[in-house]
Structure formats: structure tokens, C-alpha cells
Scaffold this motif. Structure first.
Motif, short mmCIF file in Angstrom:
data_model
loop_
_atom_site.label_atom_id
_atom_site.label_comp_id
_atom_site.label_asym_id
_atom_site.label_seq_id
_atom_site.Cartn_x
_atom_site.Cartn_y
_atom_site.Cartn_z
N LYS A 31 131.87 10.62 75.54
CA LYS A 31 131.84 9.17 75.37
C LYS A 31 130.52 8.40 75.52
CE LYS A 31 133.96 4.51 76.21
NZ LYS A 31 134.88 4.18 76.92
N GLU A 32 129.76 9.14 76.44
CA GLU A 32 128.37 8.73 76.96
C GLU A 32 127.52 9.13 75.74
OE1 GLU A 32 128.90 8.65 81.68
OE2 GLU A 32 128.61 10.63 80.70
N ILE A 33 127.71 10.49 75.34
CA ILE A 33 126.83 11.02 74.36
C ILE A 33 126.86 9.92 73.05
CG2 ILE A 33 126.26 12.86 72.86
CD1 ILE A 33 127.66 14.72 74.79
N HIS A 34 128.20 9.44 72.77
CA HIS A 34 128.39 8.64 71.55
C HIS A 34 127.59 7.37 72.03
CE1 HIS A 34 130.76 6.23 68.78
NE2 HIS A 34 130.04 7.20 67.86
N GLU A 35 127.67 6.84 73.15
CA GLU A 35 126.78 5.57 73.19
C GLU A 35 125.49 5.56 73.06
OE1 GLU A 35 128.36 2.35 73.65
OE2 GLU A 35 130.38 3.47 73.28
N GLU A 36 124.70 6.73 73.58
CA GLU A 36 123.40 7.04 73.42
C GLU A 36 123.06 7.18 72.01
OE1 GLU A 36 120.46 7.18 75.75
OE2 GLU A 36 122.11 6.10 76.68
N VAL A 37 123.70 8.10 71.23
CA VAL A 37 123.44 8.28 69.90
C VAL A 37 123.49 6.96 68.79
CG1 VAL A 37 123.63 10.75 70.11
CG2 VAL A 37 125.45 9.40 69.19
N LYS A 38 124.59 6.19 69.25
CA LYS A 38 124.76 5.00 68.40
C LYS A 38 123.41 3.94 68.44
CE LYS A 38 128.53 3.23 70.00
NZ LYS A 38 129.71 2.50 70.29
N LYS A 39 122.69 4.04 69.50
CA LYS A 39 121.47 3.21 69.71
C LYS A 39 120.36 3.54 68.78
CE LYS A 39 122.06 3.08 74.78
NZ LYS A 39 121.34 3.46 75.86
N CYS A 40 120.56 4.80 68.05
CA CYS A 40 119.21 5.01 67.25
C CYS A 40 119.35 4.18 66.01
CB CYS A 40 119.59 6.83 66.70
SG CYS A 40 118.17 7.25 65.83
N MET A 41 117.94 3.66 65.71
CA MET A 41 117.44 3.20 64.56
C MET A 41 116.88 3.94 63.57
SD MET A 41 115.94 -0.17 66.93
CE MET A 41 114.57 0.66 67.90
N TYR A 42 116.79 5.16 63.77
CA TYR A 42 116.29 6.05 62.67
C TYR A 42 115.09 5.83 62.23
CZ TYR A 42 121.17 7.53 62.50
OH TYR A 42 122.44 7.52 63.23
N CYS A 43 113.88 5.28 63.33
CA CYS A 43 112.57 4.79 63.08
C CYS A 43 111.80 6.08 62.93
CB CYS A 43 112.14 4.21 64.13
SG CYS A 43 111.86 5.05 65.66
N GLY A 44 112.12 7.18 63.44
CA GLY A 44 111.32 8.61 63.48
C GLY A 44 110.15 8.72 64.19
N PHE A 45 110.00 7.71 65.13
CA PHE A 45 108.86 7.72 66.14
C PHE A 45 109.17 9.16 67.01
CE2 PHE A 45 108.07 3.19 66.29
CZ PHE A 45 107.45 3.32 65.17
N CYS A 46 110.48 9.68 67.16
CA CYS A 46 110.72 10.71 68.09
C CYS A 46 110.20 12.14 67.33
CB CYS A 46 112.15 10.97 68.47
SG CYS A 46 113.28 11.00 67.02
N GLU A 47 110.01 12.13 65.99
CA GLU A 47 109.91 13.40 65.17
C GLU A 47 108.62 13.80 65.56
OE1 GLU A 47 111.28 12.68 61.25
OE2 GLU A 47 112.99 13.34 61.88
#
Length: 104
Positions: free
Chosen positions: A5-21
């Protein structure tokens, strides 16, 4: 270590901006979206939303496992994330979850 559940809460925050790549060593070496943080987060989100780890018997193919397992957990992606997602911890926790599920 996060639970599913905590993993899902974290990944749902992603805006897919791509800065992390940009700082990701596996993305830079392999130049494949599946081997970057954004791709891994999207895979994890999709798997969880389709019931993986929630009593549904969902098989994961080798490509998905390779994508997630190749994360080096260097956390360079975390410093670039404008949403403040704990990307490396979410991926690391999901790795443990996959291994626990597969080895049962």
C-alpha cells in the motif's frame, strides 16, 4: 521497507516528467525507458493496480523482472524528483515483494 500500500501511494505521485531519468546509470547505459526510474515506477503502478500482491495470481514475465531488478538503488533519481517521491525506496521495496512472492 514499504508495504504494498505504501509503495502504491508513492508511485501514484509520479507526474511522469522524466527528470529522474537523467541521473539514472541504468537508463543512461541501456537507453530504454523500462530501465529508468519513470519506466519502473509505471510498471510497479500498473502491476499493483492490476492486483499483483493482493491475492490475485498475476504472473510477471522476465522483461518486467529484469527492469525492476536492475535498479542499483543509488537514489540519484530521488534528488531530481519534483514530486518528492522516494523512488529508490519504492523500487527496492517492490523488489523484495517480488522475490517474496516468487519464492513462495
Amino acid at each position: 521497507m514499504m508495504n504494498i500500500k505504501e509503495i502504491h501511494e508513492e508511485v501514484k505521485k509520479c507526474m511522469y516528467c522524466g527528470f529522474c531519468e537523467f541521473p539514472c546509470p541504468t537508463f543512461n547505459a541501456l537507453r530504454s525507458r523500462a530501465y529508468g526510474p519513470r519506466g519502473r515506477i509505471n510498471l510497479i503502478k500498473t502491476l499493483i493496480e492490476n492486483g499483483f500482491g493482493q491475492s490475485k495470481n498475476i504472473e510477471i514475465n522476465g522483461d518486467v523482472i529484469n527492469s525492476i531488478m536492475t535498479c542499483l538503488h543509488c537514489a540519484s533519481c530521488d534528488t531530481q524528483c519534483p514530486a518528492g517521491i522516494k523512488i529508490a525506496d519504492a523500487i527496492h521495496s517492490f523488489k523484495a515483494f517480488i522475490l517474496g512472492t516468487i519464492l513462495k
